[in-house]
Design a protein around this motif. Structure first.
Motif, short mmCIF file in Angstrom:
data_model
loop_
_atom_site.label_atom_id
_atom_site.label_comp_id
_atom_site.label_asym_id
_atom_site.label_seq_id
_atom_site.Cartn_x
_atom_site.Cartn_y
_atom_site.Cartn_z
N GLN A 27 44.71 29.36 28.50
CA GLN A 27 44.59 29.59 29.95
C GLN A 27 45.94 29.42 30.63
O GLN A 27 46.33 30.23 31.49
CB GLN A 27 43.58 28.62 30.56
CG GLN A 27 43.47 28.74 32.07
CD GLN A 27 42.76 27.55 32.68
OE1 GLN A 27 42.41 26.60 31.98
NE2 GLN A 27 42.54 27.60 33.98
N TRP A 42 48.19 32.39 30.04
CA TRP A 42 47.84 33.55 30.88
C TRP A 42 48.43 33.39 32.27
O TRP A 42 48.98 34.35 32.84
CB TRP A 42 46.32 33.71 30.97
CG TRP A 42 45.67 34.36 29.79
CD1 TRP A 42 44.77 33.82 28.93
CD2 TRP A 42 45.88 35.72 29.35
NE1 TRP A 42 44.41 34.73 27.97
CE2 TRP A 42 45.06 35.90 28.20
CE3 TRP A 42 46.66 36.77 29.80
CZ2 TRP A 42 45.02 37.11 27.51
CZ3 TRP A 42 46.61 37.99 29.12
CH2 TRP A 42 45.79 38.15 27.98
N GLU A 98 36.82 41.69 35.18
CA GLU A 98 38.17 41.53 35.75
C GLU A 98 38.87 42.87 35.93
O GLU A 98 39.49 43.12 36.97
CB GLU A 98 39.00 40.63 34.83
CG GLU A 98 38.40 39.26 34.59
CD GLU A 98 38.76 38.69 33.22
OE1 GLU A 98 39.46 39.40 32.47
OE2 GLU A 98 38.35 37.56 32.93
N TRP A 99 38.78 43.73 34.92
CA TRP A 99 39.52 44.99 34.96
C TRP A 99 39.07 45.86 36.12
O TRP A 99 39.87 46.56 36.74
CB TRP A 99 39.39 45.73 33.63
CG TRP A 99 37.99 46.20 33.30
CD1 TRP A 99 37.05 45.55 32.57
CD2 TRP A 99 37.40 47.44 33.71
NE1 TRP A 99 35.90 46.28 32.48
CE2 TRP A 99 36.09 47.45 33.17
CE3 TRP A 99 37.83 48.53 34.46
CZ2 TRP A 99 35.21 48.52 33.37
CZ3 TRP A 99 36.95 49.59 34.66
CH2 TRP A 99 35.66 49.59 34.12
N LEU A 134 45.93 41.25 36.09
CA LEU A 134 44.99 41.06 34.99
C LEU A 134 45.14 39.67 34.38
O LEU A 134 44.14 38.99 34.10
CB LEU A 134 45.23 42.13 33.91
CG LEU A 134 44.77 43.54 34.27
CD1 LEU A 134 45.30 44.55 33.26
CD2 LEU A 134 43.24 43.61 34.33
N THR A 137 43.67 37.04 36.82
CA THR A 137 42.21 37.04 36.81
C THR A 137 41.67 36.42 35.53
O THR A 137 40.70 35.67 35.55
CB THR A 137 41.68 38.48 36.97
OG1 THR A 137 42.29 39.09 38.10
CG2 THR A 137 40.17 38.49 37.16
N ARG A 138 42.32 36.72 34.41
CA ARG A 138 41.88 36.14 33.12
C ARG A 138 42.07 34.64 33.12
O ARG A 138 41.21 33.90 32.62
CB ARG A 138 42.69 36.78 31.98
CG ARG A 138 42.43 36.19 30.60
CD ARG A 138 40.99 36.43 30.15
NE ARG A 138 40.71 37.84 30.01
CZ ARG A 138 40.92 38.54 28.89
NH1 ARG A 138 41.44 37.94 27.82
NH2 ARG A 138 40.60 39.81 28.83
N SER A 139 43.17 34.15 33.69
CA SER A 139 43.42 32.72 33.72
C SER A 139 42.37 31.99 34.54
O SER A 139 41.81 30.98 34.11
CB SER A 139 44.82 32.44 34.28
OG SER A 139 45.05 31.05 34.40
N SER A 179 39.00 31.72 32.72
CA SER A 179 38.91 31.21 31.35
C SER A 179 38.94 29.69 31.26
O SER A 179 39.03 29.15 30.16
CB SER A 179 40.06 31.78 30.51
OG SER A 179 41.30 31.37 31.03
#
Length: 289
Positions: A2, A5, A170-171, A222, A225-227, A230
């Motif tokens: 995390q 990212w 997220e995408w 991206l 958002t992933r961080s 997660s």
């Protein structure tokens, strides 16, 4: 993972800011926003179609509310970036945790504990410190636009929570926002006729900078958002302030912008505000478990 990212997002956003600064002396603001949106739109759309994923969202109205605030913040923030020292503009845009705390306190009536109140006070002190050199150079109006970007970003971040609760991927969140940026910039360019990148002669660097800012902006979005999706929100929120450090590094080494001692104090205070505010929110959530 995390933390990696988020650090990747900080590097991408800091590099995007540098590309905006470099391109800003050769192209128009509309072109900067256009490439920031169009490059991720093309890349994500191609990827989604190859994967057989639907581009249609069941929560389009949530995207609309989020994107209205987000696109206003983007236009204001990019304008401030082209006009102010990179570190100053980035710092003002990262005042959003201060405004989130104020919105939750003044609008929604959420009580503040002493730690959150301390964060708000430190944040205001940081804003004042950052604005002082700007006032001296007659750029106050531009700085206030950058500060406005931080305020409106707070509204956009609060809307992101609703999208997360709706299980929106997220995408698609990044795609819809990039699409909004593309549409608004095209309307602006058609209305004002400011399209300079292809009419300029000589060096092809401006076009390369525009393509790069679109790539790094989309990749940063991206990764961000992933961080946040997660793991610990507190960890992600605290680490995102590394973007200010990246921008300061680029400002000094590439652009030759040496922040004044007052600006340095303001930067550190605003970073402290974000860190304390994020930690206080983390503690509040734990107390409710």
């Amino acid at each position: 993972m995390q933390a990696l990212w988020m650090l990747m997002a900080c590097l991408c956003f800091g590099t995007m800011g540098l590309m905006i600064k470099l391109a800003g002396t050769h192209v128009t603001l509309g072109e900067i926003v256009l490439f920031r949106g169009a490059v991720p739109v093309v890349g994500i759309t191609i990827w989604a179609l190859i994967q057989g994923l639907s581009l249609k969202s069941p929560v389009a109205m949530l995207h609309l509310r989020r994107n209205i605030a987000g696109i206003i913040a983007m236009w204001c923030g990019f304008y401030a970036t082209t006009q102010l020292p990179l570190a100053t503009a980035t710092t003002l845009m990262y005042t959003s945790p201060l405004f989130i705390a104020l919105i939750l306190w003044l609008w929604f009536g959420q009580s503040r504990n002493w730690l959150e109140q301390l964060a708000i006070a430190i944040g205001f002190g940081g804003v004042v410190a950052v604005l002082q050199p700007v006032i001296a150079s007659d750029q106050l109006s531009t700085a206030l636009i950058g500060l406005g970007a931080g305020a409106v970003s707070a509204i956009a971040y609060l809307q992101l929570k609703s999208l997360g609760q709706a299980k929106e991927p997220e995408w698609r969140t990044v795609l819809y926002f990039a699409g909004t940026a593309t549409v608004t910039s095209l309307l602006y360019l058609l209305g004002f006729g400011e399209f300079a990148v292809f009419s300029s002669t000589g060096s092809g660097w401006p076009l390369l900078w525009l393509l790069a800012l679109g790539f790094f902006g989309g990749a940063g979005n991206l990764a961000l958002t992933r961080s946040f999706g997660s793991g610990s929100t507190w960890l992600s929120a605290a680490l995102q302030y590394c973007t200010i450090l990246v921008s300061t590094f680029y400002g000094i080494t590439v652009l030759g912008d040496i922040p004044s001692s007052t600006t340095w104090i303001g930067v550190l205070l605003i970073i402290a505000c974000g860190g304390i505010s994020s930690y206080a929110t983390h503690k509040r959530k734990l107390s409710k478990v």
